[in-house]
Design a protein around this motif. Structure first.
Motif, mmCIF file in Angstrom:
data_model
loop_
_atom_site.group_PDB
_atom_site.id
_atom_site.type_symbol
_atom_site.label_atom_id
_atom_site.label_comp_id
_atom_site.label_asym_id
_atom_site.label_seq_id
_atom_site.Cartn_x
_atom_site.Cartn_y
_atom_site.Cartn_z
ATOM 1 N N VAL A 1 0.835 -1.200 0.000
ATOM 2 C CA VAL A 1 0.000 0.000 0.000
ATOM 3 C C VAL A 1 0.870 1.250 0.000
ATOM 4 O O VAL A 1 0.617 2.219 -0.736
ATOM 5 N N ARG A 2 1.907 1.234 0.811
ATOM 6 C CA ARG A 2 2.797 2.394 0.909
ATOM 7 C C ARG A 2 3.422 2.727 -0.434
ATOM 8 O O ARG A 2 3.617 3.896 -0.783
ATOM 9 N N HIS A 3 3.748 1.698 -1.198
ATOM 10 C CA HIS A 3 4.394 1.921 -2.492
ATOM 11 C C HIS A 3 3.393 1.897 -3.654
ATOM 12 O O HIS A 3 3.794 1.757 -4.809
ATOM 13 N N ARG A 4 2.119 2.010 -3.313
ATOM 14 C CA ARG A 4 1.053 2.109 -4.312
ATOM 15 C C ARG A 4 1.056 0.933 -5.295
ATOM 16 O O ARG A 4 0.836 1.096 -6.500
ATOM 17 N N LEU A 5 1.300 -0.218 -4.774
ATOM 18 C CA LEU A 5 1.308 -1.429 -5.596
ATOM 19 C C LEU A 5 0.056 -2.282 -5.375
ATOM 20 O O LEU A 5 -0.188 -3.227 -6.129
ATOM 21 N N LEU A 6 -0.699 -1.948 -4.334
ATOM 22 C CA LEU A 6 -1.829 -2.780 -3.946
ATOM 23 C C LEU A 6 -3.139 -2.079 -4.258
ATOM 24 O O LEU A 6 -3.365 -0.927 -3.863
ATOM 25 N N GLY A 7 -3.986 -2.763 -4.981
ATOM 26 C CA GLY A 7 -5.313 -2.255 -5.281
ATOM 27 C C GLY A 7 -6.363 -3.190 -4.707
ATOM 28 O O GLY A 7 -6.093 -4.354 -4.401
ATOM 29 N N PHE A 8 -7.582 -2.666 -4.563
ATOM 30 C CA PHE A 8 -8.671 -3.473 -3.988
ATOM 31 C C PHE A 8 -9.949 -3.129 -4.737
ATOM 32 O O PHE A 8 -10.375 -1.968 -4.761
ATOM 33 N N HIS A 9 -10.528 -4.116 -5.385
ATOM 34 C CA HIS A 9 -11.758 -3.888 -6.144
ATOM 35 C C HIS A 9 -12.855 -3.429 -5.198
ATOM 36 O O HIS A 9 -13.028 -3.970 -4.105
#
Length: 518
Positions: A285-293
């Protein structure tokens, strides 16, 4: 901020679909190792279900089983294993057939998460393989195999609903109607899981509509529930309806149900896995790599409301609420999107996943190696039981059987049904829940309510000074041929030397022959 990496660390695309499928089957093979390497996985209800499979497959050619049991095929929402495993027994024995069914269950759940993630994200991803370490959980240890198989079917059904949502409605409704019918016979709770998913998705779509199209959107929302009406006549025609009044709501244990999604045997392993998952997620999340539908937020909201509202006992089935937490987590995993275009992220994800898988497999394998020794001893003791005998099951202490390490022993005496064609008091024969019932002449001698067995001390009281509030079958224990006393201490004393002759003492159990009056 974004991670700063050199160009050579990047790759134009993530894993291909073919690579993901190869890794899927590799992980499935790995996670199935404990199932294949232990003769009888120490799951609570599992051996009881296997015993029923054995009776279904052999009652027509086994006079002893036909003497005690009968098969009444009815419309019951708990039939998947009863239909599949006896058919498999044409080719393999019941123990191997049970393992095949269990591994197929793993495959259906894992592929269901994979496909659901695909229809939500629009591409194949490696992220859904994170479900594999969570296939071993407390609900699985309890042995709710039919339900978990149904969870996998529900994930596939939900993926189908979403995939067909913007296509001509007859296809979507036909598939949903078929799914409802199949899920009904898998398990009623699994049908409920599918219902939660459809409700969350349709609420999400309804929320997105503007006021001008609100009326047709409301109509679509209402019509989306029509396929579920198929379950109404099935349930009305089912003997399961007679159990509708047997429910019990408990406020305590809701948090335990969430923890049990991750917990198996070791608290240290459970906490460690959760820390690793949370830390890895926070880093992504910190590195903006994680998304959540956004569908995941609706699943979380609707699922939480349903989870908190559900009773602990529903239709006389325990853990009605706690078991729902497992598929909710599976659906949330399907909503995760991790950017794996960075080589170091791909490698890091695979390493973390392999570590979690290895730790979970080691935990289960080591624990099962210890627990199956007791089960092997009990199977050995059953050889001293004469074929076609009647076997009563009691506990040294009725408070036993609730710990996770007790689960494998709870129904272990049912191996006497498989290996010695015996009548066993704890076999699942509840009308409305199983198709196997005890013949009328023996029905008063066994537990037909799936209750807790009596203690050995209570049996002594039942033989000497019975009371009216005692279950009827307790009073018949001296008419049986053998008695298993479970959860005993080492070298425990004979609870009734006048009526019992010791035959075998194993790890936390004793087998006695019941002396007959001359």
């Amino acid at each position: 901020m974004k991670v700063d990496v050199k160009p050579q660390q990047r790759r134009a695309s993530e894993f291909t679909g073919a690579q993901i499928f190869v890794m899927f089957f590799l992980f499935l093979l790995l996670i199935s190792v404990p199932v294949w390497t232990h003769p009888l996985p120490p799951l609570s209800d599992y051996v009881n279900h296997l015993a029923r499979m054995h009776v279904i497959a052999n009652i027509d050619k086994n006079a002893y089983l036909a003497k005690f049991y009968q098969i009444d095929w009815q419309i019951i929402p708990n039939l998947t294993m009863d239909l599949v495993v006896p058919w498999l027994m044409r080719f393999v024995n019941v123990y191997v057939a049970g393992k095949i069914f269990t591994v197929v269950m793993f495959a259906v759940i894992g592929s269901g998460v994979l496909v659901l993630n695909r229809v939500l994200g629009g591409r194949w991803s490696l992220v859904p393989l994170a479900v594999f370490p969570l296939l071993y959980n407390f609900v699985f240890l309890v042995g709710l195999i039919n339900y978990l198989f149904g969870v996998g079917v529900a994930l596939w059904a939900l993926a189908g609903w979403i995939w067909l949502r913007d296509r001509p409605w007859p296809y979507r409704f036909a598939l949903s109607t078929l799914s409802v019918g199949v899920l009904f016979f898998c398990h009623l709770s699994a049908l409920g899981v599918y219902g939660i998913g459809v409700l969350a998705y349709e609420l999400m779509r309804l929320w997105d509509r503007d006021r001008k199209t609100l009326k047709p959107a409301l109509l679509e929302f209402v019509l989306s529930g029509f396929p579920f009406l198929v379950a109404a006549p099935l349930l009305a025609a089912s003997p399961t309806m007679r159990l509708v009044a047997r429910y019990e709501w408990e406020p305590l244990g809701k948090l335990d149900g969430l923890i049990n999604v991750f917990a198996v045997y070791s608290d240290v392993v459970t906490i460690g896995m959760m820390v690793v998952i949370i830390a890895a997620g926070a880093w992504a999340v910190r590195h903006r790599l994680l998304g959540f539908h956004r569908f995941g937020w609706w699943i979380l909201g609707v699922g939480l409301v349903v989870y908190l509202a559900l009773p602990r006992v529903l239709f006389d089935s325990y853990m009605a609420d706690q078991r729902v937490a497992v598929p909710l987590v599976y659906m949330l995993i399907a909503c995760v999107d991790l950017d794996l275009r960075l080589r170091m992220v791909r490698r890091g994800f695979i390493v973390i996943l392999l570590v979690l898988l290895a730790v979970r497999m080691t935990e289960v394998d080591v624990s099962w190696s210890d627990l199956t020794e007791g089960e092997n001893e009990l199977r050995a003791s059953a050889r001293q039981i004469q074929r076609g005998s009647k076997v009563f099951v009691a506990y040294a202490d009725r408070a036993s059987g609730g710990e996770v390490r007790d689960l494998g022993l709870v129904h272990a005496p049912c191996v006497a049904m498989i290996d010695r064609s015996a009548l066993v008091t704890t076999a699942f024969t509840v009308i409305g829940k199983q198709v196997m019932h005890v013949r009328p002449e023996y029905r008063g001698m066994v537990d037909t309510e799936d209750g807790t067995p009596p203690s050995s001390a209570q049996l002594v009281v039942a033989a000497t000074r019975p009371t009216d509030d005692m279950p009827e079958f307790w009073r018949h224990w001296t008419d049986f041929d053998y008695l298993y006393v479970l959860f005993t201490e080492d070298e425990a004393a004979n609870p009734d030397p006048e009526r019992l002759t010791p035959l075998y003492e194993g790890d936390r159990f004793q087998l006695y022959r019941i002396n007959k009056k001359s």
